[in-house]
Write an enzyme that holds these catalytic residues in place. Sequence first.
Site, PDB file in Angstrom:
ATOM      1  CE1 TYR A 137     -26.125  26.524 -49.256  1.00  0.00           C
ATOM      2  CE2 TYR A 137     -27.959  25.377 -50.284  1.00  0.00           C
ATOM      3  CZ  TYR A 137     -27.478  26.445 -49.560  1.00  0.00           C
ATOM      4  OH  TYR A 137     -28.321  27.438 -49.138  1.00  0.00           O
ATOM      5  CB  THR A 163     -31.472  26.306 -47.581  1.00  0.00           C
ATOM      6  OG1 THR A 163     -32.055  25.638 -48.684  1.00  0.00           O
ATOM      7  CG2 THR A 163     -30.384  25.391 -47.018  1.00  0.00           C
ATOM      8  CG  ASP A 164     -36.299  24.574 -49.532  1.00  0.00           C
ATOM      9  OD1 ASP A 164     -35.125  24.769 -49.926  1.00  0.00           O
ATOM     10  OD2 ASP A 164     -37.281  24.616 -50.311  1.00  0.00           O
ATOM     11  CD  GLU A 165     -31.019  23.767 -51.978  1.00  0.00           C
ATOM     12  OE1 GLU A 165     -30.020  23.059 -52.185  1.00  0.00           O
ATOM     13  OE2 GLU A 165     -31.269  24.810 -52.617  1.00  0.00           O
ATOM     14  CE  LYS A 202     -27.498  27.686 -44.807  1.00  0.00           C
ATOM     15  NZ  LYS A 202     -27.043  29.040 -44.377  1.00  0.00           N
TER      16      LYS A 202
HETATM   17  P1  NAD Z   1     -24.847  34.683 -51.611  1.00  0.00           P
HETATM   18  O1  NAD Z   1     -23.865  33.650 -52.063  1.00  0.00           O
HETATM   19  O2  NAD Z   1     -25.435  35.630 -52.612  1.00  0.00           O
HETATM   20  O3  NAD Z   1     -24.196  35.565 -50.457  1.00  0.00           O
HETATM   21  C1  NAD Z   1     -23.415  35.040 -49.456  1.00  0.00           C
HETATM   22  C2  NAD Z   1     -22.606  36.177 -48.838  1.00  0.00           C
HETATM   23  O4  NAD Z   1     -21.804  35.632 -47.782  1.00  0.00           O
HETATM   24  C3  NAD Z   1     -21.652  36.844 -49.824  1.00  0.00           C
HETATM   25  O5  NAD Z   1     -21.785  38.242 -49.740  1.00  0.00           O
HETATM   26  C4  NAD Z   1     -20.277  36.390 -49.363  1.00  0.00           C
HETATM   27  O6  NAD Z   1     -19.257  37.355 -49.606  1.00  0.00           O
HETATM   28  C5  NAD Z   1     -20.508  36.186 -47.882  1.00  0.00           C
HETATM   29  N1  NAD Z   1     -19.544  35.250 -47.299  1.00  0.00           N
HETATM   30  C6  NAD Z   1     -19.177  34.028 -47.780  1.00  0.00           C
HETATM   31  N2  NAD Z   1     -18.247  33.472 -46.990  1.00  0.00           N
HETATM   32  C7  NAD Z   1     -18.031  34.352 -45.973  1.00  0.00           C
HETATM   33  C8  NAD Z   1     -17.186  34.327 -44.822  1.00  0.00           C
HETATM   34  N3  NAD Z   1     -16.374  33.292 -44.575  1.00  0.00           N
HETATM   35  N4  NAD Z   1     -17.230  35.372 -43.975  1.00  0.00           N
HETATM   36  C9  NAD Z   1     -18.049  36.425 -44.232  1.00  0.00           C
HETATM   37  N5  NAD Z   1     -18.835  36.508 -45.312  1.00  0.00           N
HETATM   38  C10 NAD Z   1     -18.841  35.477 -46.169  1.00  0.00           C
HETATM   39  O7  NAD Z   1     -25.979  33.850 -50.875  1.00  0.00           O
HETATM   40  P2  NAD Z   1     -27.542  34.125 -50.744  1.00  0.00           P
HETATM   41  O8  NAD Z   1     -28.236  33.442 -51.855  1.00  0.00           O
HETATM   42  O9  NAD Z   1     -27.796  35.562 -50.499  1.00  0.00           O
HETATM   43  O10 NAD Z   1     -27.859  33.294 -49.420  1.00  0.00           O
HETATM   44  C11 NAD Z   1     -27.745  33.912 -48.137  1.00  0.00           C
HETATM   45  C12 NAD Z   1     -28.141  32.923 -47.071  1.00  0.00           C
HETATM   46  O11 NAD Z   1     -29.467  32.477 -47.268  1.00  0.00           O
HETATM   47  C13 NAD Z   1     -27.271  31.659 -47.069  1.00  0.00           C
HETATM   48  O12 NAD Z   1     -27.027  31.301 -45.723  1.00  0.00           O
HETATM   49  C14 NAD Z   1     -28.106  30.630 -47.777  1.00  0.00           C
HETATM   50  O13 NAD Z   1     -27.799  29.321 -47.325  1.00  0.00           O
HETATM   51  C15 NAD Z   1     -29.499  31.057 -47.358  1.00  0.00           C
HETATM   52  N6  NAD Z   1     -30.580  30.724 -48.310  1.00  0.00           N
HETATM   53  C16 NAD Z   1     -30.456  31.049 -49.646  1.00  0.00           C
HETATM   54  C17 NAD Z   1     -31.510  30.751 -50.514  1.00  0.00           C
HETATM   55  C18 NAD Z   1     -31.430  31.135 -51.971  1.00  0.00           C
HETATM   56  O14 NAD Z   1     -32.337  30.778 -52.734  1.00  0.00           O
HETATM   57  N7  NAD Z   1     -30.442  31.860 -52.423  1.00  0.00           N
HETATM   58  C19 NAD Z   1     -32.664  30.133 -50.036  1.00  0.00           C
HETATM   59  C20 NAD Z   1     -32.731  29.819 -48.658  1.00  0.00           C
HETATM   60  C21 NAD Z   1     -31.689  30.129 -47.816  1.00  0.00           C
HETATM   61  P1  TYD Z   2     -30.156  26.840 -58.561  1.00  0.00           P
HETATM   62  O1  TYD Z   2     -30.573  28.227 -58.935  1.00  0.00           O
HETATM   63  O2  TYD Z   2     -28.718  26.473 -58.647  1.00  0.00           O
HETATM   64  O3  TYD Z   2     -30.749  26.563 -57.106  1.00  0.00           O
HETATM   65  P2  TYD Z   2     -30.814  25.169 -56.255  1.00  0.00           P
HETATM   66  O4  TYD Z   2     -29.981  24.152 -56.912  1.00  0.00           O
HETATM   67  O5  TYD Z   2     -30.260  25.586 -54.939  1.00  0.00           O
HETATM   68  O6  TYD Z   2     -32.254  24.807 -56.203  1.00  0.00           O
HETATM   69  O7  TYD Z   2     -30.937  25.813 -59.499  1.00  0.00           O
HETATM   70  C1  TYD Z   2     -32.355  25.802 -59.564  1.00  0.00           C
HETATM   71  C2  TYD Z   2     -32.775  24.628 -60.426  1.00  0.00           C
HETATM   72  O8  TYD Z   2     -32.334  24.874 -61.771  1.00  0.00           O
HETATM   73  C3  TYD Z   2     -32.117  23.328 -60.015  1.00  0.00           C
HETATM   74  O9  TYD Z   2     -33.041  22.256 -60.219  1.00  0.00           O
HETATM   75  C4  TYD Z   2     -30.947  23.180 -60.967  1.00  0.00           C
HETATM   76  C5  TYD Z   2     -31.443  23.847 -62.224  1.00  0.00           C
HETATM   77  N1  TYD Z   2     -30.410  24.509 -63.058  1.00  0.00           N
HETATM   78  C6  TYD Z   2     -30.311  24.227 -64.423  1.00  0.00           C
HETATM   79  O10 TYD Z   2     -31.089  23.420 -64.987  1.00  0.00           O
HETATM   80  N2  TYD Z   2     -29.347  24.858 -65.153  1.00  0.00           N
HETATM   81  C7  TYD Z   2     -28.472  25.754 -64.581  1.00  0.00           C
HETATM   82  O11 TYD Z   2     -27.591  26.277 -65.296  1.00  0.00           O
HETATM   83  C8  TYD Z   2     -28.595  26.034 -63.181  1.00  0.00           C
HETATM   84  C9  TYD Z   2     -27.662  27.000 -62.514  1.00  0.00           C
HETATM   85  C10 TYD Z   2     -29.591  25.403 -62.459  1.00  0.00           C
END
Ligand code: NAD
Ligand code: TYD
Length: 350
Positions: free
Chosen positions: A156, A130-132, A160
């Site tokens: 989080y 993630t960019d975070e 990461k």
């Molecule tokens: P998500 O929470 O939707 O999915 C995570 C999956 O991992 C789930 O299916 C969960 O069951 C599985 N999991 C959790 N713990 C596990 C374990 N111990 N063993 C096996 N499986 C396990 O997450 P997502 O949003 O799809 O993110 C996927 C990846 O991409 C993550 O690594 C996250 O850090 C990264 N990412 C997410 C975003 C975003 O905006 N969602 C952006 C950049 C990077």
């Molecule tokens: P989120 O989808 O949780 O992603 P991230 O925190 O990883 O960027 O949140 C996106 C943005 O929205 C973040 O600035 C937090 C804000 N947010 C709210 O204002 N209300 C909410 O209920 C949630 C879940 C997020």
Amino acid sequence: MKILITGGAGFIGSHVARWFVENYPEYSIVNLDQLTYAGNLENVRDLEGRSNYRFEKGDIADLEFIRELFNKHDFDGVIHLAAESHVDRSITDPLIFVRTNVMGTGVLLQVAKEHWKDDFTGKKFYHVSTDEVYGSLELGGGFFTEETAYDPKSPYSASKAGSDHLVRAYGHTFGLPIVISNCSNNYGPYQFPEKLIPLFINNIVNNKPLPVYGEGINVRDWLYVVDHARAIDVIFHQGKLGETYNIGGHNEWRNIDLIKVLCRLTDEKLARAAGSSEQLITYVKDRAGHDLRYAIDASKLEQELGWKPSLQFEEGLGLTIDWYLKNKEWLQNVTSGTYRQYYENQYTKR
Ligand code: NAD
Ligand code: TYD
């Protein structure tokens, strides 16, 4: 290639699994997922029965299980997405993030190294991050590049960052063929309704308050999830080993502005009076340590590997709202937890 995709029953992982199964019939794809609250086999229902696809249930942090899985399938490649992924949960329950994201990644790296017996020809370990990890930017204050120093601020992002460091350390110390990408906020179908966009669509549909943290001025850079899956394909196949690639949509939005667009589009689709959903906006206490702004400079990926986002934001948002309106049962299931009870009985861990 025999590829292990971890976290393939989650949001992004399910799109990545679908992309690889559909575009690489010659590969054999194993989707490993523990099916936590965030993992849902409904997300990959359409892949079941495909000859190049298999699902395995298990925990990435379980060393013996991962060893057996590598022995059983003899993977050449790993695309690692399994993680705890929600910042708010990392504030209430940080240690599961350390366990899954840091320890789980460490286990996968160690087993890949052992299994490949230090002969890494034709092998690849891809970590999806993630960019975070870069921390937080000022409003209008530049972009994250691949050279930006890590400065994670939530449990989080710290977990990461820890996993990214481990991946690089295995590359540096043991020569493991690694590649990492750091992506901005994703949105699209199958995202668990705890994240901003699906939560707010769900709340709008059910006339529930829309909880805006703080003043709603935090900025995120949004990318449609299938564009992320396309980027992962390009980086997995063409990325230089040992390198990092930032992925982003050049699509920054203040939360409150995004929420207003979401309200307008959803009102239109539900044939509600203009402005009605905006009345649900409720300002609530800010998230602890809330990062102000994320913004990605994705020019390395664009220039070196020719990737570009394909969708305009309103287009992607429209597709996403349509999907959630059409899949109310999915939403109900994931919010009620019934799907988990059902699948717990179908798949039992060894
Ligand atoms: P998500 O929470 O939707 O999915 C995570 C999956 O991992 C789930 O299916 C969960 O069951 C599985 N999991 C959790 N713990 C596990 C374990 N111990 N063993 C096996 N499986 C396990 O997450 P997502 O949003 O799809 O993110 C996927 C990846 O991409 C993550 O690594 C996250 O850090 C990264 N990412 C997410 C975003 C975003 O905006 N969602 C952006 C950049 C990077
Ligand atoms: P989120 O989808 O949780 O992603 P991230 O925190 O990883 O960027 O949140 C996106 C943005 O929205 C973040 O600035 C937090 C804000 N947010 C709210 O204002 N209300 C909410 O209920 C949630 C879940 C997020």
